[in-house]
Design an enzyme around this catalytic site. Structure first.
Site, PDB file in Angstrom:
ATOM      1  N   HIS A   1       0.835  -1.203   0.000  1.00  0.00           N
ATOM      2  CA  HIS A   1       0.000   0.000   0.000  1.00  0.00           C
ATOM      3  C   HIS A   1       0.864   1.246   0.000  1.00  0.00           C
ATOM      4  O   HIS A   1       2.088   1.171   0.127  1.00  0.00           O
ATOM      5  CB  HIS A   1      -1.000  -0.021   1.161  1.00  0.00           C
ATOM      6  CG  HIS A   1      -0.413   0.108   2.529  1.00  0.00           C
ATOM      7  ND1 HIS A   1       0.380  -0.858   3.105  1.00  0.00           N
ATOM      8  CD2 HIS A   1      -0.503   1.103   3.458  1.00  0.00           C
ATOM      9  CE1 HIS A   1       0.741  -0.473   4.317  1.00  0.00           C
ATOM     10  NE2 HIS A   1       0.221   0.718   4.555  1.00  0.00           N
TER      11      HIS A   1
ATOM     12  N   ASP B   1       5.949   4.666   5.028  1.00  0.00           N
ATOM     13  CA  ASP B   1       6.821   3.706   5.717  1.00  0.00           C
ATOM     14  C   ASP B   1       6.879   2.357   4.978  1.00  0.00           C
ATOM     15  O   ASP B   1       7.567   1.449   5.415  1.00  0.00           O
ATOM     16  CB  ASP B   1       6.400   3.520   7.185  1.00  0.00           C
ATOM     17  CG  ASP B   1       4.998   2.959   7.349  1.00  0.00           C
ATOM     18  OD1 ASP B   1       4.052   3.482   6.714  1.00  0.00           O
ATOM     19  OD2 ASP B   1       4.834   1.986   8.108  1.00  0.00           O
ATOM     20  N   HIS B   2       6.174   2.240   3.854  1.00  0.00           N
ATOM     21  CA  HIS B   2       6.198   1.011   3.054  1.00  0.00           C
ATOM     22  C   HIS B   2       6.815   1.219   1.669  1.00  0.00           C
ATOM     23  O   HIS B   2       7.205   0.259   1.020  1.00  0.00           O
ATOM     24  CB  HIS B   2       4.775   0.439   2.917  1.00  0.00           C
ATOM     25  CG  HIS B   2       4.186   0.078   4.248  1.00  0.00           C
ATOM     26  ND1 HIS B   2       3.990  -1.222   4.655  1.00  0.00           N
ATOM     27  CD2 HIS B   2       3.798   0.858   5.295  1.00  0.00           C
ATOM     28  CE1 HIS B   2       3.490  -1.221   5.889  1.00  0.00           C
ATOM     29  NE2 HIS B   2       3.370   0.036   6.294  1.00  0.00           N
TER      30      HIS B   2
ATOM     31  N   ASP C   1      -0.271  -3.829   6.397  1.00  0.00           N
ATOM     32  CA  ASP C   1      -0.904  -3.256   7.591  1.00  0.00           C
ATOM     33  C   ASP C   1      -2.377  -3.654   7.681  1.00  0.00           C
ATOM     34  O   ASP C   1      -3.189  -2.925   8.267  1.00  0.00           O
ATOM     35  CB  ASP C   1      -0.811  -1.716   7.582  1.00  0.00           C
ATOM     36  CG  ASP C   1       0.605  -1.223   7.815  1.00  0.00           C
ATOM     37  OD1 ASP C   1       1.500  -2.044   8.074  1.00  0.00           O
ATOM     38  OD2 ASP C   1       0.816   0.005   7.733  1.00  0.00           O
TER      39      ASP C   1
ATOM     40  N   HIS D   1       1.439   3.915   1.903  1.00  0.00           N
ATOM     41  CA  HIS D   1       2.011   4.674   3.018  1.00  0.00           C
ATOM     42  C   HIS D   1       3.539   4.742   2.936  1.00  0.00           C
ATOM     43  O   HIS D   1       4.193   3.781   2.545  1.00  0.00           O
ATOM     44  CB  HIS D   1       1.565   4.075   4.363  1.00  0.00           C
ATOM     45  CG  HIS D   1       0.134   4.409   4.674  1.00  0.00           C
ATOM     46  ND1 HIS D   1      -0.620   3.680   5.566  1.00  0.00           N
ATOM     47  CD2 HIS D   1      -0.677   5.397   4.211  1.00  0.00           C
ATOM     48  CE1 HIS D   1      -1.839   4.208   5.637  1.00  0.00           C
ATOM     49  NE2 HIS D   1      -1.896   5.239   4.822  1.00  0.00           N
TER      50      HIS D   1
ATOM     51  N   HIS E   1      -7.512  -0.705   5.520  1.00  0.00           N
ATOM     52  CA  HIS E   1      -6.481   0.195   6.069  1.00  0.00           C
ATOM     53  C   HIS E   1      -6.291   1.347   5.083  1.00  0.00           C
ATOM     54  O   HIS E   1      -6.287   2.511   5.472  1.00  0.00           O
ATOM     55  CB  HIS E   1      -5.190  -0.603   6.268  1.00  0.00           C
ATOM     56  CG  HIS E   1      -4.004   0.209   6.687  1.00  0.00           C
ATOM     57  ND1 HIS E   1      -3.921   0.835   7.901  1.00  0.00           N
ATOM     58  CD2 HIS E   1      -2.846   0.502   6.048  1.00  0.00           C
ATOM     59  CE1 HIS E   1      -2.755   1.486   7.984  1.00  0.00           C
ATOM     60  NE2 HIS E   1      -2.095   1.299   6.873  1.00  0.00           N
TER      61      HIS E   1
ATOM     62  N   HIS F   1       4.631  -4.631  10.909  1.00  0.00           N
ATOM     63  CA  HIS F   1       5.005  -3.895  12.123  1.00  0.00           C
ATOM     64  C   HIS F   1       5.100  -4.821  13.327  1.00  0.00           C
ATOM     65  O   HIS F   1       4.366  -5.807  13.428  1.00  0.00           O
ATOM     66  CB  HIS F   1       3.978  -2.799  12.450  1.00  0.00           C
ATOM     67  CG  HIS F   1       3.988  -1.660  11.487  1.00  0.00           C
ATOM     68  ND1 HIS F   1       4.816  -0.574  11.628  1.00  0.00           N
ATOM     69  CD2 HIS F   1       3.255  -1.428  10.367  1.00  0.00           C
ATOM     70  CE1 HIS F   1       4.595   0.282  10.630  1.00  0.00           C
ATOM     71  NE2 HIS F   1       3.652  -0.225   9.856  1.00  0.00           N
TER      72      HIS F   1
HETATM   73 FE    FE Z   1       2.771   0.845   8.117  1.00  0.00          FE
HETATM   74 ZN    ZN Z   2       0.094   1.711   6.516  1.00  0.00          ZN
END
Ligand code: FE
Ligand code: ZN
Length: 257
Positions: free
Chosen positions: A55, A59-60, A131, A57, A114, A169
């Protein structure tokens, strides 16, 4: 033989590294940062054949562009979403993804909630769920809906119980704290909390987890269990009928913690 290991990133992210023993090309899932990936590849003497994105985001995907610059031939798979640039291949439900260096192909599952375009990848008994499902918890609802996430988790719950869930995570211990609020009497949750605390005390990851274990302890996969329904209804202050309603009440409850 497929080897899967975590590359820790940021405070609590896992970037998953996949490789076949006899190939010099590896695949990574959700590289939010390029540095730890480059370090891991160098240590193993491997190049990067493919990147799988679940996805949009940051942090990915934060490391994707730098990894493409370092490995110009790398294939980058991800969902159809204008917020994710630098993909070479857009994939959707049912696609079989062929990564350079991996013998087996990965199957794409659309699991929105999410985010509205979140996908997961399945290979053998491994599920890379980003996530969507966390160990003992699930992702927050950003631009998807609670109904979507409830349905996506139901799909995951229907996979074979031996499935190993590789989420992105390390949230397990705090998630179990919430699980205990929902089911204070649960021996399975208490036991899992002990096991997870012991792993964390030694700095070990608690991911992946077996789906069977999630089904026994993760409140978000237990919306049909009478004790969970009752706890969610008590918290919401009204009776809840469908699994999605129970899920929504649980998600809201956890968001307030
Ligand atoms: Fe994340
Ligand atoms: Zn995420």
């Amino acid at each position: 033989m497929l080897d899967i290991r975590p590359i820790p990133a940021f405070d609590d992210n896992y970037i998953w590294l996949l490789r076949d023993a006899d190939s010099d090309q590896a695949t990574v899932v959700d590289p939010g940062d390029e540095e730890p990936v480059l370090t891991a590849l160098e240590a193993q003497g491997r190049t990067l054949g493919a990147i799988l994105v679940t996805h949009h985001h940051y942090d990915h995907i934060g490391g994707v562009e730098a990894l493409r610059a370092a490995f110009p031939a790398v294939r980058v798979f991800g969902p159809e979403d204008p917020r994710i640039r630098a993909l070479t291949d857009r994939v959707r439900e049912g696609d079989a993804v062929e990564c350079p260096g991996l013998t087996e192909r990965l199957q794409v599952l659309e699991v929105p909630g999410h985010t509205s375009t979140h996908i997961a990848y399945r290979i053998g008994d491994a599920l890379f769920c980003g996530d969507t499902l966390f160990a003992a918890g699930c992702g927050r609802v950003f631009d998807g809906t609670c109904e979507q996430l409830a349905a996506s988790l139901e799909r995951i719950a229907a996979l074979p119980a031996e499935t190993l869930c590789y989420c992105a995570h390390e949230y397990t211990l705090s998630n179990l704290g919430f699980a205990k609020w929902v089911e204070p009497e649960s021996a399975a949750i208490a036991q899992r909390e002990q096991a997870v605390s012991a792993l964390r005390a030694r700095g070990r990851p608690t991911v992946p987890s077996r789906l069977s274990e999630e089904l026994a302890t993760n409140p978000f996969l237990r919306t049909g269990v009478p004790a969970v329904r009752a706890a969610a209804a008590a918290r919401a202050g009204r009776s809840l009928t469908t699994g999605a309603e129970v899920f929504t009440a649980l998600r809201r409850w956890k968001d307030e913690q």
